[in-house]
Write an enzyme that holds these catalytic residues in place. Structure first.
Site, PDB file in Angstrom:
ATOM      1  N   GLU A  83      11.923  -3.313  65.917  1.00  0.00           N
ATOM      2  CA  GLU A  83      12.588  -3.009  64.640  1.00  0.00           C
ATOM      3  C   GLU A  83      11.563  -2.874  63.500  1.00  0.00           C
ATOM      4  O   GLU A  83      11.634  -3.563  62.484  1.00  0.00           O
ATOM      5  CB  GLU A  83      13.658  -4.057  64.304  1.00  0.00           C
ATOM      6  CG  GLU A  83      14.780  -4.041  65.324  1.00  0.00           C
ATOM      7  CD  GLU A  83      16.052  -4.786  64.909  1.00  0.00           C
ATOM      8  OE1 GLU A  83      16.060  -5.469  63.875  1.00  0.00           O
ATOM      9  OE2 GLU A  83      17.050  -4.674  65.656  1.00  0.00           O
TER      10      GLU A  83
ATOM     11  N   GLU B 229      18.500  -3.500  72.588  1.00  0.00           N
ATOM     12  CA  GLU B 229      19.391  -4.544  72.058  1.00  0.00           C
ATOM     13  C   GLU B 229      20.757  -3.915  71.853  1.00  0.00           C
ATOM     14  O   GLU B 229      20.888  -2.927  71.113  1.00  0.00           O
ATOM     15  CB  GLU B 229      18.869  -5.106  70.730  1.00  0.00           C
ATOM     16  CG  GLU B 229      17.637  -5.971  70.898  1.00  0.00           C
ATOM     17  CD  GLU B 229      17.165  -6.613  69.591  1.00  0.00           C
ATOM     18  OE1 GLU B 229      18.001  -6.897  68.712  1.00  0.00           O
ATOM     19  OE2 GLU B 229      15.938  -6.811  69.470  1.00  0.00           O
TER      20      GLU B 229
HETATM   21  O1  AHR Z   1      19.187 -10.151  68.659  1.00  0.00           O
HETATM   22  C1  AHR Z   1      19.039 -10.716  67.388  1.00  0.00           C
HETATM   23  C2  AHR Z   1      18.168  -9.870  66.466  1.00  0.00           C
HETATM   24  O2  AHR Z   1      18.797  -8.661  66.196  1.00  0.00           O
HETATM   25  C3  AHR Z   1      16.825  -9.478  66.995  1.00  0.00           C
HETATM   26  O3  AHR Z   1      15.870 -10.468  66.821  1.00  0.00           O
HETATM   27  C4  AHR Z   1      16.482  -8.280  66.169  1.00  0.00           C
HETATM   28  O4  AHR Z   1      15.639  -7.386  66.838  1.00  0.00           O
HETATM   29  C5  AHR Z   1      17.847  -7.683  65.847  1.00  0.00           C
HETATM   30  O5  AHR Z   1      17.965  -7.379  64.510  1.00  0.00           O
END
Ligand code: AHR
Length: 510
Positions: free
Chosen positions: A177, A311
């Site tokens: 991110e 994710e």
């Molecule tokens: O999964 C929780 C968080 O969500 C992670 O650390 C981040 O990459 C995303 O914003």
């Protein structure tokens, strides 16, 4: 009562893309009780463990054939300095986990512990390197430490720490991110750094890294395009540059019931409107995967660069009374349906989408398992992974929808309520079906062509309410059972699904 109908055609003799097993991947961050308590209890724990890793969690994940595990973050990855997590545990420096609860991290779970966890799970490691606050040299050294044999500085250090042979590490994340917690960069800034970091994460001794650049948030197609343009600017076919940069780019997409980040809604207490908003939101994964794939197709029509969704999952308000920074949430039948929908989208896009990692595996967000001391509960989402495990590395067969009247229409919007996907391997095929309709049954009719087939077995995951979930007191409130709603009618597989349910049908192929 069945009110929705979907009629589709599937050519079992026409192979679509292979559904990579890595679409069923996982993610474990140093966040709340995911690593500590969830996976790692330490050798001296009364909880049954192997070298500090809890046996029950490992066993549960092996049963769903966990293919890979992403670690150490997430946002945590960009403040993690790996050298602090190797060597004698009592000598490891601690740090503050500023993203997640502001707690002190003692680094007792580090590189060796993670690699051992992967070995116990039979899962392939996916390490996220630190771009946000780390250096190119630090990342380069970490790769050398993990994967190089012989007499090199980092391989010597690894041996001093008790591991003679290098490990195999197939997947490597170049930050996380970068548009947000990983450095608040623009696409242009990050794209420069990605090539630089990727260049110095070397392939040692036959270990070939599959480097994943940190891609966009949700539908930020500009980010994807900026990364893809940088590859095309190098000239020559993309495939020939395999070892010069990164091989894939990732994006993240979470499902919420509202756009208000402060009020994401409860995991277990939600009304019909929140449910519809959730499903509408979950369906966006379809448009987003296709959107990124379209941008990538323009620069890389042969799909040599992978798209990774490292994710995904639901994100609700934390359970009352728990640390807001620990992201602990319950998991209901609604979560399972969101997972069923995602997998159908992933299967349909398997040509470009090569990996996906649910966030997160234990005790955080849309988890597979929740632990409570020595006890462990399997979530409804776990059961979807289990029932769908047969799609891993199978051949997809696209479902051509001939007609469908299965739609929810209401004030919050409209969405398709029936979704399905089909894959095959050798003598069998697996059909997954999700009925997202909160109150009505639905019928899926699939004309299965090109092979002889018969229904072998079927399972269903359903419950009286969408809010149903598993607890230590009632661990099987939502669990798969044998299903008699699937039958053959002529050349069609006909499946009657009750409201809010997920089913799988296994076919024997002639
Ligand atoms: O999964 C929780 C968080 O969500 C992670 O650390 C981040 O990459 C995303 O914003």
């Amino acid at each position: 009562m069945s009110t929705g109908n979907l009629h589709g055609v599937v050519n079992l003799d026409v192979a679509g893309a292979t559904i990579s097993r890595h679409l069923y991947g996982h993610f474990a961050e140093h966040l709340g009780r995911c690593i500590y308590e969830g996976f790692w209890v330490g050798e001296d724990s009364p909880i049954q463990n192997t070298a500090g890793v809890r046996d029950d969690v490992v066993q549960a994940l092996k049963e769903i054939s966990i293919p890979n595990l992403r670690w150490p973050g997430g946002c945590f990855a960009d403040e993690y300095h790996w050298m602090n997590g190797v060597g004698p545990r009592e000598e490891r420096p601690s740090m503050v986990n500023t993203h997640w609860g502001d707690v002190v991290e003692d680094n007792s779970f580090g590189t060796h512990e993670f690699m051992q966890l992967c070995e116990l799970l039979g899962a392939e490691p996916y390490v996220s390197g630190n771009v946000g606050s780390g250096t190119v040299a630090e990342m380069s050294d970490w790769v050398e430490y993990l994967t190089r044999s012989g007499d090199a500085p980092m391989s010597r250090l690894r041996r001093e720490h008790g591991r003679t042979e290098p490990w195999k590490v197939p997947f490597w994340g170049i930050g996380n991110e970068a548009w947000g917690c990983g450095g608040n960069m623009t696409a242009e800034q990050y794209t420069q750094l990605a090539s630089q970091f990727a260049t110095y994460t070397r392939n040692h001794d036959g270990n070939e890294l599959y480097r994943v650049a940190a891609g966009p948030n949700k539908d930020d197609y500009h980010w994807t395009e900026t990364l893809m343009k940088s590859i095309s600017a190098l000239g020559g076919p993309v495939a020939d540059r395999k070892h010069n940069g990164w091989q894939a780019l990732s994006f993240h997409y979470y499902t919420h019931a509202s756009d208000d980040w402060q009020h994401k809604g409860s995991a277990t207490e939600f009304d019909a409107e929140e449910y519809h908003r959730t499903i509408l939101n979950a369906w966006r994964i379809d448009e987003i995967v296709r959107g990124h794939a379209r941008v990538m197709d323009a620069y890389d029509p042969e799909a040599t660069v992978g798209l990774v969704c490292d994710e995904w999952g639901t994100w609700w308000d934390v359970e009352p009374g728990t640390n807001p920074g620990f992201l602990f949430q319950q998991n209901t039948l609604r979560d399972a349906l969101v997972a069923g929908l995602h997998f159908d989208v992933f299967h349909a896009n398997a040509r470009r989408l090569v990996m996906a990692n649910i966030a997160q595996t234990v005790n955080v967000l849309q988890a597979m398992v929740l632990t409570d001391g020595a006890k462990m509960v399997l979530t409804p989402t776990y059961h979807v992974f289990a029932m769908n495990a047969g799609h891993q590395d199978a051949t997809s067969h696209p479902v051509q929808v001939v007609s469908s009247d299965a739609r929810y229409r209401g004030e919050v919007g409209e969405y398709a309520t029936l979704t399905t996907s089909v894959s095959s391997r050798e003598g069998s095929a697996l059909v997954s079906l999700t009925n997202l309709d909160a109150s009505n049954g639905g019928t899926v009719r699939l004309d299965l062509r090109g092979r002889d087939w018969q229904v072998a077995t079927a399972k269903i995951l359903a419950a009286p309410s969408l809010q149903a979930h598993n607890t230590v007191q009632d661990p099987s409130a939502v669990a798969p059972v044998a299903f008699d709603g699937a039958r053959r009618e002529g050349d069609a597989l006909v499946v009657d699904l009750p409201p809010h349910s997920f089913a799988t049908v296994e076919l024997t192929l002639g």
